[in-house]
Design an enzyme around this catalytic site. Structure first.
Site, PDB file in Angstrom:
ATOM      1  N   MET A 198      45.123 -17.920  22.665  1.00 43.42           N
ATOM      2  CA  MET A 198      46.538 -18.130  22.408  1.00 43.42           C
ATOM      3  C   MET A 198      47.299 -18.098  23.723  1.00 43.42           C
ATOM      4  O   MET A 198      46.832 -17.517  24.711  1.00 43.42           O
ATOM      5  CB  MET A 198      47.088 -17.067  21.453  1.00 43.42           C
ATOM      6  CG  MET A 198      47.282 -15.699  22.070  1.00 43.42           C
ATOM      7  SD  MET A 198      48.108 -14.539  20.960  1.00 43.42           S
ATOM      8  CE  MET A 198      49.624 -15.415  20.620  1.00 43.42           C
ATOM      9  N   ASP A 220      51.501 -19.761  25.190  1.00 48.38           N
ATOM     10  CA  ASP A 220      52.965 -19.788  25.175  1.00 48.38           C
ATOM     11  C   ASP A 220      53.579 -19.571  23.786  1.00 48.38           C
ATOM     12  O   ASP A 220      53.198 -20.246  22.829  1.00 48.38           O
ATOM     13  CB  ASP A 220      53.468 -21.145  25.671  1.00 48.38           C
ATOM     14  CG  ASP A 220      52.972 -21.497  27.054  1.00 48.38           C
ATOM     15  OD1 ASP A 220      51.958 -20.946  27.480  1.00 48.38           O
ATOM     16  OD2 ASP A 220      53.603 -22.352  27.702  1.00 48.38           O
ATOM     17  N   TRP A 268      41.098 -22.208  27.099  1.00 48.91           N
ATOM     18  CA  TRP A 268      42.005 -23.351  26.969  1.00 48.91           C
ATOM     19  C   TRP A 268      41.204 -24.644  26.954  1.00 48.91           C
ATOM     20  O   TRP A 268      40.245 -24.804  27.713  1.00 48.91           O
ATOM     21  CB  TRP A 268      42.991 -23.352  28.140  1.00 48.91           C
ATOM     22  CG  TRP A 268      44.113 -24.316  27.947  1.00 48.91           C
ATOM     23  CD1 TRP A 268      45.340 -24.044  27.421  1.00 48.91           C
ATOM     24  CD2 TRP A 268      44.100 -25.720  28.244  1.00 48.91           C
ATOM     25  NE1 TRP A 268      46.101 -25.185  27.372  1.00 48.91           N
ATOM     26  CE2 TRP A 268      45.368 -26.231  27.862  1.00 48.91           C
ATOM     27  CE3 TRP A 268      43.151 -26.593  28.776  1.00 48.91           C
ATOM     28  CZ2 TRP A 268      45.706 -27.575  28.020  1.00 48.91           C
ATOM     29  CZ3 TRP A 268      43.474 -27.928  28.928  1.00 48.91           C
ATOM     30  CH2 TRP A 268      44.744 -28.402  28.557  1.00 48.91           C
ATOM     31  N   TRP A 320      51.949 -29.184  23.259  1.00 47.66           N
ATOM     32  CA  TRP A 320      52.273 -28.157  24.235  1.00 47.66           C
ATOM     33  C   TRP A 320      53.602 -27.483  23.899  1.00 47.66           C
ATOM     34  O   TRP A 320      53.982 -27.446  22.726  1.00 47.66           O
ATOM     35  CB  TRP A 320      52.232 -28.755  25.646  1.00 47.66           C
ATOM     36  CG  TRP A 320      50.837 -29.256  25.988  1.00 47.66           C
ATOM     37  CD1 TRP A 320      49.663 -28.799  25.481  1.00 47.66           C
ATOM     38  CD2 TRP A 320      50.502 -30.318  26.884  1.00 47.66           C
ATOM     39  NE1 TRP A 320      48.604 -29.510  26.003  1.00 47.66           N
ATOM     40  CE2 TRP A 320      49.077 -30.443  26.872  1.00 47.66           C
ATOM     41  CE3 TRP A 320      51.234 -31.166  27.697  1.00 47.66           C
ATOM     42  CZ2 TRP A 320      48.405 -31.386  27.651  1.00 47.66           C
ATOM     43  CZ3 TRP A 320      50.557 -32.109  28.479  1.00 47.66           C
ATOM     44  CH2 TRP A 320      49.157 -32.208  28.454  1.00 47.66           C
ATOM     45  N   GLU A 368      59.138 -24.464  34.447  1.00 47.79           N
ATOM     46  CA  GLU A 368      58.809 -24.749  33.052  1.00 47.79           C
ATOM     47  C   GLU A 368      59.413 -23.685  32.137  1.00 47.79           C
ATOM     48  O   GLU A 368      59.973 -22.692  32.597  1.00 47.79           O
ATOM     49  CB  GLU A 368      57.291 -24.830  32.863  1.00 47.79           C
ATOM     50  CG  GLU A 368      56.500 -23.676  33.421  1.00 47.79           C
ATOM     51  CD  GLU A 368      55.001 -23.924  33.410  1.00 47.79           C
ATOM     52  OE1 GLU A 368      54.558 -24.989  32.957  1.00 47.79           O
ATOM     53  OE2 GLU A 368      54.253 -23.037  33.853  1.00 47.79           O
TER      54      GLU A 368
END
Length: 623
Positions: free
Chosen positions: A95, A97, A121, A157, A279
């Site tokens: 897991m 963001d 990932w 995303w 970001e």
């Protein structure tokens, strides 16, 4: 349950679902882009950094670190012990963001990056989904969105949820094309009357935004609709980026329908230093004076006396979430920092430890602003694979302006966490002489909530006349370093002989102008005997005002330590993996490693914490 295309939706006005011819033309252009090896390597490096495939501070890939078994011989029981008891995480897999948190029809909703295929990932990142009544006990729902279209085939995303003026919910998010171009997309609930928002539909107008000229195809992400202007029915949407010279930038778009956009010529912000990609942008108001003090504010509260606006950005190169307090002019939609020497990438930080890609939302039920970030692993990827899971979320935190210092924010665990407190122990007036420790006998110390206040004797403080301005948390030997007035604090997740321990402490020194400076640090250097773990000392200076005691709150939960200094003026989160200070062998100590000052623990309160045992929502087994 996956997402599906929008075919017809009576709950959504037509402008949100119509096809934009110019976007379709752009789709064709993207489909014709060639994939070069160099670009793929560049993007692979980006994801390695963003999702902690790199060992922090080493420059090595995690897979280059000693494999499980080559370092410490972990057992399955030891791996299982590392799983937190009261922090949020899915039952398994990777897991990252947090995304699109909201309160909707009686439920707190939480979406997050999730790999349904494993504990690392990869390009199948999806949006998992959970709901809660209190943000502490969570129920897992089916996956909300998966990468199943050309515009997000390499991953769903990060993004944001927004409530429109008529009450409808939309989500805008970044998707990765086959060429890994970052494009922005729109999704809506399939059934807005469903309080669980189980099924989501993607617009057939996706992508709604492509990288504009002059912006790199891989430098355009994390859309955030931030402000609705009632006078002309337009939204301002922010997107993080960087320019060709590596300065971080925040772009502003205007839209009325979330399909057609205009890029404003002026940016919301451009960094003064070459800090790289920005970001997970966040912009929100805080009350600085008046009757709103103590409450969070929703964005539409506007501007006026007693309101400032916080700009927060995650800086990819530095792996920290920076923030600056300033003033937002809504007419020109320009934001000016109060102190232009405190810029994104060089100034204030949400959390000095493992904490990244955070996002806040306004909780209208309790008039507060809530913050989440994900807490990565610092062990090897092989260990994560053996465990079957990687990364967790911090305990949600409230955000307030610090009306005492008037220069920073305050972060504090949500009040609902207190319901997990069970048996407790309180000590007052404990004296710890220089160079000594004091065992706090609370039994097993694996899941704790600790609040402590300290004083050091004034005679020792007055005797220090020489300035000491060279101390730095990260460059020191942690709690083993000895100064006249520190370090002092607590040792948690320690074994009986204290050969393993995580230290949270203060270090006080005299400044050149004769004043006092206090560092708040967290030392992971001796947290584990395993050799394939990144261990650091993290922290920074923290304001301690005249008449204040030194205060700490520490949340201990197996492999995570969240520490809050001076009621939340500074925060540090650590992931630690003890080899001996586990199960019934965990201990907690007061310590004073100062050479001159005597430490008095005015008050130490320790609560054992229940586990939350998050489950799938009844009738919806987690995939």
């Amino acid at each position: 349950m996956g997402s599906r295309d929008i075919e017809s939706s009576p709950a959504l006005n037509a402008p949100l679902v119509q096809t934009n011819p110019s976007v379709k033309s752009s789709k064709l252009k993207v489909a014709l882009l060639a994939i070069s090896t160099s670009v793929l390597l560049l993007v692979a490096t980006f994801f390695a950094v963003k999702y902690s495939v790199f060992e922090s501070g080493t420059g090595l890939l995690k897979d280059d670190a000693p494999a499980a078994g080559e370092g410490y011989p972990w057992t399955n029981d030891m791996f299982e012990w590392q799983r937190p008891g009261y922090h949020f995480q899915p039952p398994n897999n990777f897991m990252a963001d947090p995304n699109a948190a909201m309160y909707y029809k009686g439920w707190y909703h939480f979406f997050y990056q999730y790999n349904p295929n494993g504990a690392n990932w990869d390009f199948r990142m999806s949006w998992a989904h959970a709901v809660s009544k209190d943000m502490i006990h969570w129920l897992h729902l089916p996956i909300a969105m998966v990468p199943d279209h050309w515009y997000d085939v390499m991953g769903v995303w990060s993004g944001s949820a927004t409530t429109l003026p008529d009450g409808r919910i939309i989500i805008v998010y970044t998707g990765g094309t086959a060429e890994l171009t970052q494009v922005q997309n729109l999704a809506v609930p399939a059934d807005p009357s469903d309080p669980l928002l189980i099924e989501w539909k993607k617009s057939n107008s996706n992508p709604i935004l492509m990288p504009p000229p002059g912006v790199g195809l891989h430098d355009f992400r994390d859309p955030f609709p931030v402000w609705y202007n009632e006078s002309d029915s337009t939204w301002r949407m922010l997107i993080g980026s960087k320019d060709e010279n590596h300065y971080g930038t925040v772009l502003i778009y205007i839209t009325k329908d979330f399909e057609t956009y205009t890029l404003l010529p002026e940016m919301l912000h451009k960094t003064k230093d070459t800090v790289g990609m920005l970001e997970c942008v966040d912009l929100y108001p805080v009350a600085t004076t008046g009757n709103q003090i103590g409450n969070g504010l929703e964005m539409q509260v506007g501007i006026g006396k007693g309101i400032k606006h916080v700009l927060k950005l995650s800086v990819e190169d530095k792996r920290h979430d920076y923030y600056t307090i300033g003033t937002l002019d809504l007419e020109s939609f320009t934001w000016v920092p109060d102190d232009d020497t405190i810029d994104i990438g060089v100034g204030l930080i949400y959390d000095y430890g493992m904490f990244y890609a955070s996002k806040s939302f306004y909780d209208q039920e309790k008039r507060r602003r809530i913050l989440w970030g994900y807490v990565g692993e610092v062990d090897s990827t092989n260990d994560d694979i053996h465990k079957g899971w990687a990364n967790i979320m911090n305990i949600p935190r409230t955000i307030l302006f610090d009306v005492k210092t008037r220069s920073n924010l305050l972060f504090w665990p949500v009040e609902e966490l207190d319901v997990l407190r069970t048996s407790s122990k309180e000590l007052n007036g404990v004296v710890v002489e220089p160079g000594s420790t004091y065992h706090l006998d609370v039994g097993t110390a694996t899941q704790l909530d600790i609040e402590a206040e300290f004083e050091i004797n004034q005679e020792a403080v007055d005797a220090v006349v020489e300035a000491d301005v060279t101390y730095d948390c990260s460059a020191s030997d942690g709690a083993a370093h000895r100064g006249l007035l520190g370090p002092f604090g607590l040792l948690v997740l320690a074994n009986e002989k204290m050969t393993e321990k995580t230290a949270t402490y203060f270090y006080v020194s005299r400044t050149v102008d004769g004043g006092l400076q206090t560092h708040f640090c967290q030392d992971e250097l001796r947290s584990s005997k395993a050799n394939d773990i990144t261990k650091r000392v993290v922290g920074h200076t923290v304001p301690v005002l005249p008449g204040e005691t030194f205060s700490l709150r520490i949340l201990v939960d197996h492999s995570i330590v969240e520490s809050f200094a001076q009621k939340g003026r500074a925060v540090a989160t650590s992931r630690v993996y003890p080899t001996e200070a586990i199960f019934d062998s965990t201990r907690i100590f007061l310590f004073n490693n100062a050479t001159s000052a005597t430490l008095t623990a005015k008050s130490v309160k320790i609560w054992h914490m229940n586990s939350t045992h998050n489950h799938p929502f009844p009738g919806f087994p987690f995939p």
